[in-house]
Design a protein around this motif. Structure first.
Motif, PDB file in Angstrom:
ATOM      1  N   ARG A  57      46.186 -16.178 102.937  1.00  0.00           N
ATOM      2  CA  ARG A  57      46.299 -15.564 101.465  1.00  0.00           C
ATOM      3  C   ARG A  57      47.514 -16.059 100.619  1.00  0.00           C
ATOM      4  NH1 ARG A  57      47.422  -9.675 102.947  1.00  0.00           N
ATOM      5  NH2 ARG A  57      49.101  -9.669 100.491  1.00  0.00           N
ATOM      6  N   ASN A  60      43.566 -16.188  97.325  1.00  0.00           N
ATOM      7  CA  ASN A  60      43.520 -15.379  96.475  1.00  0.00           C
ATOM      8  C   ASN A  60      44.785 -15.307  95.658  1.00  0.00           C
ATOM      9  OD1 ASN A  60      44.295 -14.365  98.135  1.00  0.00           O
ATOM     10  ND2 ASN A  60      41.833 -12.753  98.066  1.00  0.00           N
ATOM     11  N   MET A  62      47.128 -13.492  97.162  1.00  0.00           N
ATOM     12  CA  MET A  62      47.351 -12.133  97.813  1.00  0.00           C
ATOM     13  C   MET A  62      49.071 -12.173  97.444  1.00  0.00           C
ATOM     14  SD  MET A  62      44.733 -10.224  96.921  1.00  0.00           S
ATOM     15  CE  MET A  62      45.202  -8.775  98.456  1.00  0.00           C
ATOM     16  N   TYR A  65      51.716 -10.468  95.338  1.00  0.00           N
ATOM     17  CA  TYR A  65      53.125  -8.925  95.153  1.00  0.00           C
ATOM     18  C   TYR A  65      53.835  -8.735  95.740  1.00  0.00           C
ATOM     19  CZ  TYR A  65      48.824  -8.519  92.353  1.00  0.00           C
ATOM     20  OH  TYR A  65      47.290  -7.540  91.661  1.00  0.00           O
ATOM     21  N   GLU A  90      42.855 -11.693  88.900  1.00  0.00           N
ATOM     22  CA  GLU A  90      41.485 -10.995  88.754  1.00  0.00           C
ATOM     23  C   GLU A  90      40.014 -12.222  88.631  1.00  0.00           C
ATOM     24  OE1 GLU A  90      44.024 -10.416  86.303  1.00  0.00           O
ATOM     25  OE2 GLU A  90      44.267  -8.927  87.158  1.00  0.00           O
ATOM     26  N   ARG A  93      39.883 -13.849  92.020  1.00  0.00           N
ATOM     27  CA  ARG A  93      39.480 -13.107  93.184  1.00  0.00           C
ATOM     28  C   ARG A  93      38.230 -12.605  93.180  1.00  0.00           C
ATOM     29  NH1 ARG A  93      45.056  -9.897  92.752  1.00  0.00           N
ATOM     30  NH2 ARG A  93      46.011 -11.623  93.696  1.00  0.00           N
ATOM     31  N   LYS A  94      37.247 -12.629  92.349  1.00  0.00           N
ATOM     32  CA  LYS A  94      35.826 -12.358  92.679  1.00  0.00           C
ATOM     33  C   LYS A  94      34.915 -13.675  92.679  1.00  0.00           C
ATOM     34  CE  LYS A  94      36.257  -9.130  88.973  1.00  0.00           C
ATOM     35  NZ  LYS A  94      36.638  -9.608  86.954  1.00  0.00           N
ATOM     36  N   MET A  98      38.068 -10.997  99.846  1.00  0.00           N
ATOM     37  CA  MET A  98      38.426 -10.972 101.185  1.00  0.00           C
ATOM     38  C   MET A  98      38.109 -10.069 101.661  1.00  0.00           C
ATOM     39  SD  MET A  98      43.013 -11.377 101.477  1.00  0.00           S
ATOM     40  CE  MET A  98      43.247 -12.244 102.441  1.00  0.00           C
ATOM     41  N   TYR A 116      31.939  -1.041  93.585  1.00  0.00           N
ATOM     42  CA  TYR A 116      32.693  -0.965  93.144  1.00  0.00           C
ATOM     43  C   TYR A 116      33.424  -2.740  92.466  1.00  0.00           C
ATOM     44  CZ  TYR A 116      38.332  -1.034  92.679  1.00  0.00           C
ATOM     45  OH  TYR A 116      39.497   0.012  92.037  1.00  0.00           O
ATOM     46  N   GLY A 117      32.974  -3.497  92.725  1.00  0.00           N
ATOM     47  CA  GLY A 117      33.741  -5.174  92.312  1.00  0.00           C
ATOM     48  C   GLY A 117      32.821  -5.264  91.134  1.00  0.00           C
ATOM     49  N   ILE A 120      33.902  -2.460  87.569  1.00  0.00           N
ATOM     50  CA  ILE A 120      35.762  -2.730  87.095  1.00  0.00           C
ATOM     51  C   ILE A 120      35.085  -4.196  86.827  1.00  0.00           C
ATOM     52  CG2 ILE A 120      36.911  -2.041  89.327  1.00  0.00           C
ATOM     53  CD1 ILE A 120      37.296  -4.935  90.533  1.00  0.00           C
ATOM     54  N   GLN A 121      34.439  -4.958  86.791  1.00  0.00           N
ATOM     55  CA  GLN A 121      33.814  -5.938  86.523  1.00  0.00           C
ATOM     56  C   GLN A 121      33.191  -5.928  84.462  1.00  0.00           C
ATOM     57  OE1 GLN A 121      31.220  -8.990  87.883  1.00  0.00           O
ATOM     58  NE2 GLN A 121      32.455  -9.210  89.638  1.00  0.00           N
ATOM     59  N   ARG A 169      30.963  -4.946 100.615  1.00  0.00           N
ATOM     60  CA  ARG A 169      31.778  -5.221  98.842  1.00  0.00           C
ATOM     61  C   ARG A 169      32.397  -5.939  98.348  1.00  0.00           C
ATOM     62  NH1 ARG A 169      36.948  -1.661 100.615  1.00  0.00           N
ATOM     63  NH2 ARG A 169      37.887  -3.155 101.671  1.00  0.00           N
ATOM     64  N   THR A 170      32.605  -6.910  99.469  1.00  0.00           N
ATOM     65  CA  THR A 170      33.337  -8.582  98.805  1.00  0.00           C
ATOM     66  C   THR A 170      31.549  -9.195  98.452  1.00  0.00           C
ATOM     67  OG1 THR A 170      34.816  -8.529 100.448  1.00  0.00           O
ATOM     68  CG2 THR A 170      34.476 -11.048  99.497  1.00  0.00           C
ATOM     69  N   VAL A 173      29.950  -8.578  94.770  1.00  0.00           N
ATOM     70  CA  VAL A 173      30.279  -9.500  93.555  1.00  0.00           C
ATOM     71  C   VAL A 173      29.975 -11.272  93.679  1.00  0.00           C
ATOM     72  CG1 VAL A 173      31.807  -7.912  92.703  1.00  0.00           C
ATOM     73  CG2 VAL A 173      32.506 -10.090  94.802  1.00  0.00           C
TER      74      VAL A 173
ATOM     75  N   ALA B 173      42.232  -7.575  95.720  1.00  0.00           N
ATOM     76  CA  ALA B 173      41.151  -8.575  96.715  1.00  0.00           C
ATOM     77  C   ALA B 173      40.166  -8.626  96.063  1.00  0.00           C
ATOM     78  CB  ALA B 173      41.398  -8.619  97.812  1.00  0.00           C
ATOM     79  N   MET B 174      39.768  -6.643  94.993  1.00  0.00           N
ATOM     80  CA  MET B 174      38.249  -7.137  94.862  1.00  0.00           C
ATOM     81  C   MET B 174      38.020  -7.792  93.495  1.00  0.00           C
ATOM     82  SD  MET B 174      36.063  -6.308  96.728  1.00  0.00           S
ATOM     83  CE  MET B 174      34.803  -6.425  95.281  1.00  0.00           C
ATOM     84  N   GLY B 175      39.576  -7.631  92.288  1.00  0.00           N
ATOM     85  CA  GLY B 175      39.300  -8.584  90.802  1.00  0.00           C
ATOM     86  C   GLY B 175      39.930  -6.915  90.423  1.00  0.00           C
ATOM     87  N   GLN B 180      43.269  -1.160  86.490  1.00  0.00           N
ATOM     88  CA  GLN B 180      41.720  -0.230  87.681  1.00  0.00           C
ATOM     89  C   GLN B 180      42.163   0.352  88.461  1.00  0.00           C
ATOM     90  OE1 GLN B 180      40.162  -4.207  86.829  1.00  0.00           O
ATOM     91  NE2 GLN B 180      38.385  -3.225  85.634  1.00  0.00           N
TER      92      GLN B 180
END
Ligand SMILES: Nc1ncnc2c1ncn2[C@@H]1O[C@H](COP(=O)(O)OP(=O)(O)O)[C@@H](O)[C@H]1O
Ligand SMILES: [Mg+2]
Lengths: 260, 285
Positions: A57, A60, A62, A65, A90, A93-94, A98, A116-117, A120-121, A169-170, A173, B173-175, B180
């Protein structure tokens, strides 16, 4: 993460340099130095609680947090320090995707999960999005099963399918690195085999770092293996070598199943 | 008797006591509602719903009180919902775990338990006098907003907390940024819980009397409010006023108005329950 003039890719895609990590007073990673090669699979093994997830972790960010978490040392990706004030997490992580231990699709449709990815871009081009979703689902070996049901909730899928949604999903992007934290430990043997096949195909294009509990899996999938024990990196090297000819007793005991 | 038998008997006795208490509550409620309905149901007609207050019970109606309640409800919703949800999001996701934050948290939990008349005094001082809103719909709505803010904040935080951490992690993790993640994942997933809390809070606001009396809401208003700065009455105050009159006709009016008020709050609660169940079914982790 652009390949600019300052880009220095030595031998390694990811490099950990003198990494120490702490949860409050607890010293979770102790002086780790490890390089991971491009377009190869690196397996992180070791008994539970030895710091594999903590290490993974870091790549990226993670752990950022976790309130009590601190780290010292450097992580370089493509030669760039990622623990640096001008790195945007951000963006990082693109580039570094993960996949988690327990499949964790969003409570949305399969399509929306994979899109999703991109959304959000700020990508709004519907045609582009559906092309990328289709491509990612094909890469994740799921397209044929879900192509008629893209509107269906991802939560209605089986565990193995959910995990492939998460992989898709990963991939959507278009990252360069994929981190996987025991991606098959919650799955049945058949789903596990399919995901292993998938990882095998993906490694030609992606740099993969995988945490696993399963020695056979590490043996089958990975090019390099690193063995952790109580926060220390005991031994690392080409997987075949480490499995057939471990240099340390601890490694040998662990891979032969004597503890862990 | 041996120990196990004694325990069993105790268990049984406690169960009976629980059943008795539950039924006592239900029976009392049924008797109360029955009596009200018997007194008031025949009084509810078009004239009653559309007439202004009057000195003669048979000419009086609840139009101004109804409209006042609707105005209050609407304005309170506009003020309290965004503030409450915003505060909850801040406390849950953005505030660092500092001493200040935990002090704030304790205070918000305690605020939910402050008697409503205290909010009335606060509203009188700040909104009516200091800000010179007078005893207007606006002052009433602001006062009730303060009253229900803690309820909305607590309910929203609970709903946000109930969203699994894994969803948040996956989004990060998706950025995705914090915002968001909040907007695309956490709020949609906790929407049912938030809505339930909001509706319950608003139905509390509709039933409040004391703070509005304190800020100077009137029992007799011969017109329906047409702007936030108008004076107003609300259903509970109208009821309170009618039951304190000597004529029997007003007591019957009060019963009829109580039925309307109960209908409004029951409906709001039913909607809340509906949404809760609907979302629980939809989001099945
Ligand atoms: N959020 C946390 N807070 C405190 N300690 C943690 C936290 N996460 C992990 N640890 C501790 O750090 C050590 C390494 O954990 P982890 O990296 O999850 O191990 P692994 O993935 O190898 O099982 C463990 O002893 C664990 O208890
Ligand atoms: Mg782990």
């Amino acid at each position: 993460m652009e390949k600019t003039a300052a880009y220095r890719k030595d031998v390694y895609k990811i490099e950990a340099i003198d990494v120490n990590a702490f949860y409050g007073q607890f010293h979770a990673l102790k002086g780790i130095n490890l390089g991971m090669e491009e377009n190869a699979v690196t397996a992180l093994i070791g008994p539970s609680g030895c710091g594999k997830s903590t290490f993974l972790r870091l790549f990226n960010r993670m752990n950022d947090y976790i309130d009590e978490f601190r780290m010292k040392g450097q992580i370089r990706i493509d030669g760039n320090k990622i623990y640096n004030s001008y790195i945007e997490v951000e963006q990082l992580r693109k580039y570094v995707g993960m996949v988690f231990q327990k499949p964790n699709p969003f409570p949305k449709s399969i399509f929306d999960n994979v899109a999703y990815g991109l959304r959000i871009q700020g990508i709004r081009d519907k045609k582009l999005i559906s092309e990328r979703v289709e491509k990612a689902l094909k890469q994740a070996d799921l397209w044929s099963e879900v192509k008629d049901n893209l509107k269906k909730s991802a939560l209605a899928l089986s565990g193995g399918q959910q995990q492939r949604v998460c992989i898709a999903r990963t991939l959507a992007v278009e990252p360069s690195i994929i981190l996987m934290d025991e991606p098959t430990s919650a799955l049945d043997p058949i789903s596990t085999a399919r995901i292993e096949d998938l990882i095998f195909q993906l490694k030609t294009e992606y740099t993969i770092v995988i945490v696993t509990h399963n020695m056979q899996q590490a043996g089958r999938l990975s090019d390099k293996t690193a063995f952790f024990y109580m926060g220390e990196l005991i031994e690392h090297g080409p997987t075949k070598e480490l499995f057939t000819n471990p240099k340390h007793d601890r490694t040998e005991n662990y891979i032969s199943g004597r503890f862990g | 008797m041996n120990n196990a038998k004694i325990n069993k008997a105790k268990d049984k006795a406690f169960q009976m006591w629980g059943i008795f208490c539950t039924f006592l509550g239900l029976v009392l409620l049924a008797v109360f509602i029955g009596a009200i309905i018997k007194d008031g149901i025949l009084r509810i007609d078009w004239q009653f719903l559309t007439s202004l207050p009057s000195r003669k019970p048979e000419n009086a109606g609840i139009l101004t009180a109804m409209m006042g309640s609707l105005w209050i409800l609407g304005l309170t919703a506009i003020v309290a919902i965004p503030l409450g949800i915003g505060a909850a999001i801040y406390l849950e996701e953005y505030s660092k775990k500092s001493r200040f934050a935990s002090l704030l948290e304790i205070n918000i939990s305690n605020l939910a338990g402050v008697p409503s008349i205290i909010y009335g005094l606060l509203g009188l001082e700040i909104f009516v006098r200091l800000l010179k809103f007078g005893p207007s719909v606006l002052a009433g709505s602001f006062t009730l907003s303060l009253l229900i803010l803690p309820i909305i904040i607590v309910a929203t935080r609970e709903a946000i907390k109930a969203v699994p951490k894994t969803i948040k992690e996956a989004s990060f993790a998706m950025g995705a940024t914090k915002w968001q993640t909040m907007w695309n994942q956490i709020l949609p997933a906790s929407f049912g819980g938030i809505l339930t809390g909001v509706i319950l809070a608003l139905s509390r606001a509709v039933g409040e009397t004391a703070p509005l009396i304190v800020i100077g809401a009137l029992a007799y208003v011969p017109f329906t409010p047409s702007s936030p700065m108008d004076e107003f009455s609300v259903l509970p105050i109208q009821i309170f006023n009618w039951v304190s009159r000597p004529q029997h006709g007003f007591v019957i009016n009060a019963a009829a108005a109580i039925i309307i008020l109960l209908l409004v709050t029951f409906t709001m609660n039913a909607i809340a329950v509906y949404f809760r169940n609907k979302w629980q079914k939809k989001v099945n982790w």
